[in-house]
Design an enzyme around this catalytic site. Structure first.
Site, PDB file in Angstrom:
ATOM      1  N   ASP A   6      15.606   9.162 -24.163  1.00 34.32           N
ATOM      2  CA  ASP A   6      15.151   8.062 -25.021  1.00 34.32           C
ATOM      3  C   ASP A   6      15.083   6.792 -24.178  1.00 34.32           C
ATOM      4  O   ASP A   6      16.116   6.324 -23.689  1.00 34.32           O
ATOM      5  CB  ASP A   6      16.153   7.909 -26.178  1.00 34.32           C
ATOM      6  CG  ASP A   6      15.651   6.963 -27.246  1.00 34.32           C
ATOM      7  OD1 ASP A   6      14.853   6.074 -26.927  1.00 34.32           O
ATOM      8  OD2 ASP A   6      16.077   7.127 -28.409  1.00 34.32           O
ATOM      9  N   ASP A 105       8.211   7.187 -26.271  1.00 41.46           N
ATOM     10  CA  ASP A 105       9.446   6.872 -25.534  1.00 41.46           C
ATOM     11  C   ASP A 105      10.532   7.936 -25.645  1.00 41.46           C
ATOM     12  O   ASP A 105      11.685   7.668 -25.303  1.00 41.46           O
ATOM     13  CB  ASP A 105      10.000   5.524 -26.005  1.00 41.46           C
ATOM     14  CG  ASP A 105      10.609   5.632 -27.390  1.00 41.46           C
ATOM     15  OD1 ASP A 105      10.071   6.401 -28.207  1.00 41.46           O
ATOM     16  OD2 ASP A 105      11.616   4.968 -27.659  1.00 41.46           O
ATOM     17  N   GLU A 106      10.186   9.116 -26.127  1.00 40.65           N
ATOM     18  CA  GLU A 106      11.193  10.167 -26.294  1.00 40.65           C
ATOM     19  C   GLU A 106      10.687  11.524 -25.814  1.00 40.65           C
ATOM     20  O   GLU A 106       9.522  11.854 -25.991  1.00 40.65           O
ATOM     21  CB  GLU A 106      11.565  10.333 -27.774  1.00 40.65           C
ATOM     22  CG  GLU A 106      12.283   9.166 -28.407  1.00 40.65           C
ATOM     23  CD  GLU A 106      12.593   9.456 -29.873  1.00 40.65           C
ATOM     24  OE1 GLU A 106      13.414   8.717 -30.434  1.00 40.65           O
ATOM     25  OE2 GLU A 106      12.013  10.390 -30.461  1.00 40.65           O
TER      26      GLU A 106
END
Length: 362
Positions: A6, A105-106
């Site tokens: 993350d 973003d993950e």
DNA sequence: TCAATGCACGC
DNA sequence: CCCTTTTGCATTGA
């Protein structure tokens, strides 16, 4: 065993990296709606801004009220963040072939085989990943390692910012017990409130509930999910993301209205953007839909079946007709936002001409 | 089986 | 409430 990656306050961090002079000031990345000078919401805030109570999803004007005058407000640069994201994901991919990009973003990686089932090795593996992302892209991230995806995501969340947390099988019970239900992925505002009505506030409370009770409130799928997740037992294999199933674009109108003429331009713009996206994906759609968001932030949708490859004019005609319907069915609604969605997507494969193409469901 | 809605989730 | 945007999944009702 799952590793969850993350990137911390991603959009704001990217801006910080490229403009180091902003690093120690409150920085917010904003989605400006164009309605007024400062209307819109906060998309991402750095930790300096967060100390003032500013967070993602907050109206910009509210954030401005909380922040000091030396704060920095930047508009989202989505294409740029996507580029940075792809670089990071390419780094992550080296840490396991079994990886799923969850969002910009993950990412989730099944690292079971890479680390031989050892949580100690997994910690080293994760630490290397963090180091490589920092050295190559100057970005901080948080990583969680746990027996399954749900736990790994929660571990990454608990590790923020710039952290690394390993939850091995023996620690699962303790790790889960004290957390509030909303710490479980999939439990948002509504679910939290419904659970509160059942006297459930913590994951431990949830773990004492019978699955039948949950089924009555949430239906079979969600009941099964929260039942298993609260016990640390929800597990599913990490699978790569498939092809897109829908593409949509929503625009905010300059002012609320019911006039078809006044929104024609917005509708055309949204359609054009959706068509461009489809074209870049080399896909075609079998359904066309309109999305209406009213002055009261209520959403209406309509959709119709279309022939893949329908002309722009034909699509616009259908959109106008659907909008007309929504307006006549709801005589008092005022339009605030307007969107176009295309779904039932088909991958266009091979060399296609105007009249003949080969396609298959994706 | 399809259309419409709701919820979550990211920032 | 001052309120963006995109996608996926599940549910519900026809």
């Amino acid at each position: 065993m799952v590793l969850f990656l993350d990137l911390d306050y991603f959009f704001a961090q990217v801006e910080e990296v490229e403009k180091p002079e902003y690093r120690d000031r409150p920085l917010v990345v904003c989605v400006y709606s164009g309605r007024t000078e400062s209307s819109g919401v906060v998309s991402s805030a750095n930790y300096v801004a967060r100390r003032y109570g500013v967070k993602a999803g907050m109206p910009i004007r509210l954030a401005m009220g909380k922040l000091p005058s030396d704060s920095v407000y930047l508009p989202v640069r989505m294409e740029h963040y996507l580029k940075v994201s792809r670089d990071v994901m390419d780094i992550a991919r080296k840490y396991s072939a079994k990886m799923r990009v969850e969002s910009v973003d993950e990412a989730v990686l099944d690292v079971t085989e890479v680390v031989d089932g050892s949580f100690d090795k997994a910690r080293e593996h994760a630490a290397k990943l963090k180091t490589e992302i920092l050295e190559r892209k100057s970005l901080k991230c948080s990583v969680g390692v746990a027996p399954n995806r749900v736990l790994a995501k929660m571990a990454a969340e608990a590790a923020k910012p710039d952290g690394l947390k390993v939850v091995n099988p023996e620690e699962v019970g303790v790790f889960l017990a004290g957390q509030p239900v909303e710490a479980l992925p999939g439990v948002g505002h509504k679910t939290k409130s419904l659970l509160e009505d059942l006297g459930v506030r913590t994951v431990a409370d949830l773990g004492r509930l019978d699955i039948d009770v949950l089924e009555n409130v949430f239906g079979p799928k969600k009941a099964r999910y929260v039942y298993l997740a609260s016990r640390g037992l929800f597990d599913e294999p990490v699978q790569e993301r498939g092809a897109a199933k829908q593409v949509s674009r929503i625009l905010t109108l300059k002012r609320n209205t019911r006039s078809l003429d006044e929104v024609e331009h917005a509708l055309a713009k949204a359609l054009t953007q959706v068509l461009n996206r489809l074209s870049s994906l080399r896909m075609a759609a079998t359904r066309l839909g309109i999305i209406v968001i009213t002055s009261e932030i209520k959403t209406f949708t309509k959709q119709v079946e279309i022939r893949p490859g329908s002309s722009y004019d034909e699509l616009m005609r259908l959109l106008r007709s659907m909008l007309q319907q929504v307006l006549s069915e709801n005589p008092s609604l005022m339009l605030r936002r307007l969107g176009v969605r295309m779904s039932g997507l088909l991958s266009l494969t091979g060399q296609s001409t105007l009249t003949a193409w080969s396609e298959h469901e994706s």
